[in-house]
Write a protein that holds these residues in place. Structure first.
Motif, PDB file in Angstrom:
ATOM      1  N   THR A  16       0.446  -1.653  -0.078  1.00 20.51           N
ATOM      2  CA  THR A  16       0.263   0.082   0.205  1.00 20.51           C
ATOM      3  C   THR A  16       0.885   1.370  -0.387  1.00 20.51           C
ATOM      4  N   SER A  17       0.427   2.541   0.361  1.00 18.44           N
ATOM      5  CA  SER A  17       0.761   3.947  -0.827  1.00 18.44           C
ATOM      6  C   SER A  17       1.407   3.915   1.295  1.00 18.44           C
ATOM      7  N   SER A  18       2.604   4.200   1.390  1.00 23.12           N
ATOM      8  CA  SER A  18       3.649   4.850   2.336  1.00 23.12           C
ATOM      9  C   SER A  18       3.611   5.877   2.499  1.00 23.12           C
ATOM     10  N   LEU A  19       3.246   6.765   1.870  1.00 26.89           N
ATOM     11  CA  LEU A  19       4.211   8.406   2.206  1.00 26.89           C
ATOM     12  C   LEU A  19       3.114   9.116   3.606  1.00 26.89           C
ATOM     13  N   ASP A  20       3.808   9.803   3.644  1.00 26.55           N
ATOM     14  CA  ASP A  20       3.421  10.457   5.017  1.00 26.55           C
ATOM     15  C   ASP A  20       2.698  11.512   5.065  1.00 26.55           C
ATOM     16  N   SER A  21       1.167  11.518   6.703  1.00 25.27           N
ATOM     17  CA  SER A  21      -0.115  12.155   5.863  1.00 25.27           C
ATOM     18  C   SER A  21       0.606  13.917   5.159  1.00 25.27           C
ATOM     19  N   ASN A  22       1.599  13.653   6.410  1.00 21.92           N
ATOM     20  CA  ASN A  22       1.901  15.742   6.489  1.00 21.92           C
ATOM     21  C   ASN A  22       3.399  16.007   5.328  1.00 21.92           C
ATOM     22  N   LEU A  23       3.337  16.603   4.272  1.00 25.97           N
ATOM     23  CA  LEU A  23       4.697  16.741   3.589  1.00 25.97           C
ATOM     24  C   LEU A  23       5.228  17.909   3.236  1.00 25.97           C
ATOM     25  N   ASP A  24       6.247  18.605   3.116  1.00 24.88           N
ATOM     26  CA  ASP A  24       6.760  19.944   2.938  1.00 24.88           C
ATOM     27  C   ASP A  24       8.051  19.589   1.563  1.00 24.88           C
ATOM     28  N   TRP A  25       7.660  20.762   0.901  1.00 27.97           N
ATOM     29  CA  TRP A  25       8.710  21.047   0.016  1.00 27.97           C
ATOM     30  C   TRP A  25       9.230  22.465  -1.094  1.00 27.97           C
ATOM     31  N   PHE A  26       9.722  22.639  -1.217  1.00 22.69           N
ATOM     32  CA  PHE A  26      10.361  23.785  -1.867  1.00 22.69           C
ATOM     33  C   PHE A  26      10.632  23.653  -3.211  1.00 22.69           C
ATOM     34  N   GLU A  27       9.869  24.515  -4.357  1.00 23.39           N
ATOM     35  CA  GLU A  27       9.939  25.049  -5.585  1.00 23.39           C
ATOM     36  C   GLU A  27      10.851  25.790  -5.631  1.00 23.39           C
ATOM     37  N   TYR A  28      11.077  25.616  -7.101  1.00 23.13           N
ATOM     38  CA  TYR A  28      12.001  27.302  -7.650  1.00 23.13           C
ATOM     39  C   TYR A  28      12.720  27.497  -8.996  1.00 23.13           C
ATOM     40  N   GLY A  29      12.391  28.660  -9.057  1.00 25.71           N
ATOM     41  CA  GLY A  29      12.765  28.641 -10.518  1.00 25.71           C
ATOM     42  C   GLY A  29      13.409  29.818 -11.407  1.00 25.71           C
ATOM     43  N   VAL A  30      13.760  29.829 -12.939  1.00 28.38           N
ATOM     44  CA  VAL A  30      13.966  30.805 -13.428  1.00 28.38           C
ATOM     45  C   VAL A  30      14.090  30.540 -15.148  1.00 28.38           C
ATOM     46  N   ARG A  31      13.523  31.784 -15.032  1.00 35.36           N
ATOM     47  CA  ARG A  31      13.066  32.064 -16.756  1.00 35.36           C
ATOM     48  C   ARG A  31      13.218  33.340 -17.456  1.00 35.36           C
ATOM     49  N   LEU A  32      14.141  32.828 -18.506  1.00 30.12           N
ATOM     50  CA  LEU A  32      14.496  33.980 -19.053  1.00 30.12           C
ATOM     51  C   LEU A  32      14.269  34.271 -20.880  1.00 30.12           C
ATOM     52  N   GLY A  33      13.775  35.303 -21.010  1.00 31.50           N
ATOM     53  CA  GLY A  33      12.611  35.746 -22.932  1.00 31.50           C
ATOM     54  C   GLY A  33      13.450  36.170 -23.491  1.00 31.50           C
ATOM     55  N   TYR A  34      13.720  36.252 -24.485  1.00 34.44           N
ATOM     56  CA  TYR A  34      14.262  36.784 -25.884  1.00 34.44           C
ATOM     57  C   TYR A  34      12.990  37.426 -26.529  1.00 34.44           C
ATOM     58  N   ARG A  35      13.179  38.460 -26.558  1.00 36.01           N
ATOM     59  CA  ARG A  35      11.872  39.051 -28.261  1.00 36.01           C
ATOM     60  C   ARG A  35      12.215  38.814 -29.087  1.00 36.01           C
ATOM     61  N   LEU A  36      11.880  37.756 -29.728  1.00 43.44           N
ATOM     62  CA  LEU A  36      12.197  38.231 -31.397  1.00 43.44           C
ATOM     63  C   LEU A  36      11.829  39.032 -32.076  1.00 43.44           C
ATOM     64  N   THR A  37      10.347  39.332 -32.151  1.00 43.08           N
ATOM     65  CA  THR A  37       9.429  40.099 -33.107  1.00 43.08           C
ATOM     66  C   THR A  37       8.533  40.550 -31.459  1.00 43.08           C
ATOM     67  N   ASP A  38       7.905  41.711 -31.828  1.00 45.70           N
ATOM     68  CA  ASP A  38       6.462  42.863 -31.417  1.00 45.70           C
ATOM     69  C   ASP A  38       6.204  41.396 -30.766  1.00 45.70           C
ATOM     70  N   MET A  39       5.371  40.601 -31.884  1.00 41.63           N
ATOM     71  CA  MET A  39       4.424  38.960 -31.277  1.00 41.63           C
ATOM     72  C   MET A  39       4.805  38.127 -30.787  1.00 41.63           C
ATOM     73  N   MET A  40       6.403  37.248 -30.727  1.00 45.52           N
ATOM     74  CA  MET A  40       6.710  36.379 -30.319  1.00 45.52           C
ATOM     75  C   MET A  40       8.311  36.683 -29.223  1.00 45.52           C
ATOM     76  N   THR A  41       7.993  35.680 -28.156  1.00 45.74           N
ATOM     77  CA  THR A  41       9.103  35.456 -26.896  1.00 45.74           C
ATOM     78  C   THR A  41       9.509  34.503 -26.960  1.00 45.74           C
ATOM     79  N   LEU A  42      11.102  34.158 -27.343  1.00 48.43           N
ATOM     80  CA  LEU A  42      11.610  32.501 -26.895  1.00 48.43           C
ATOM     81  C   LEU A  42      11.996  33.043 -25.631  1.00 48.43           C
TER      82      LEU A  42
END
Length: 100
Positions: free
Chosen positions: A47-73
């Motif tokens: 059976t499932s063995s996860l604890d009933s109380n869990l804590d975690w951290f999430e993090y991230g970074v995003r870099l955008g480069y505008r190709l045109t006025d209508m499009m960003t990579l």
């Protein structure tokens, strides 16, 4: 499972072509319940063995480069860290944002 998450992020435009975002979040899962079980030879019922109380951290970074006025990579990286079966994971990718 019920979930509570608090997230903070900051975004900045560097010039007419580049923009970036960084974020971090803390999450708490509680009241976890699972009815999943499996019979596995020769171990028997598992059976499932996860604890009933869990804590975690999430993090991230995003870099955008505008190709045109209508499009960003975009390129990004994000991750998660936690105990009790959550572990540490990191992934990245790219995306194309289009404005209509």
């Amino acid at each position: 499972m019920h979930l509570f998450k608090a997230r903070a992020q900051a975004s900045h435009t560097f010039d007419t072509r580049f923009d970036a975002t960084v974020y971090g979040a803390w999450a708490h899962g509680f009241n976890h319940r699972s009815d999943i079980s499996a019979y596995v030879l020769p171990f028997g019922t598992i059976t499932s063995s996860l604890d009933s109380n869990l804590d975690w951290f999430e993090y991230g970074v995003r870099l955008g480069y505008r190709l045109t006025d209508m499009m960003t990579l975009d390129v990004f990286a994000s991750g998660i860290n936690g105990k009790d079966g959550i572990g540490s994971k990191l992934h990245g990718g790219a995306g194309l944002r289009m404005r209509f």
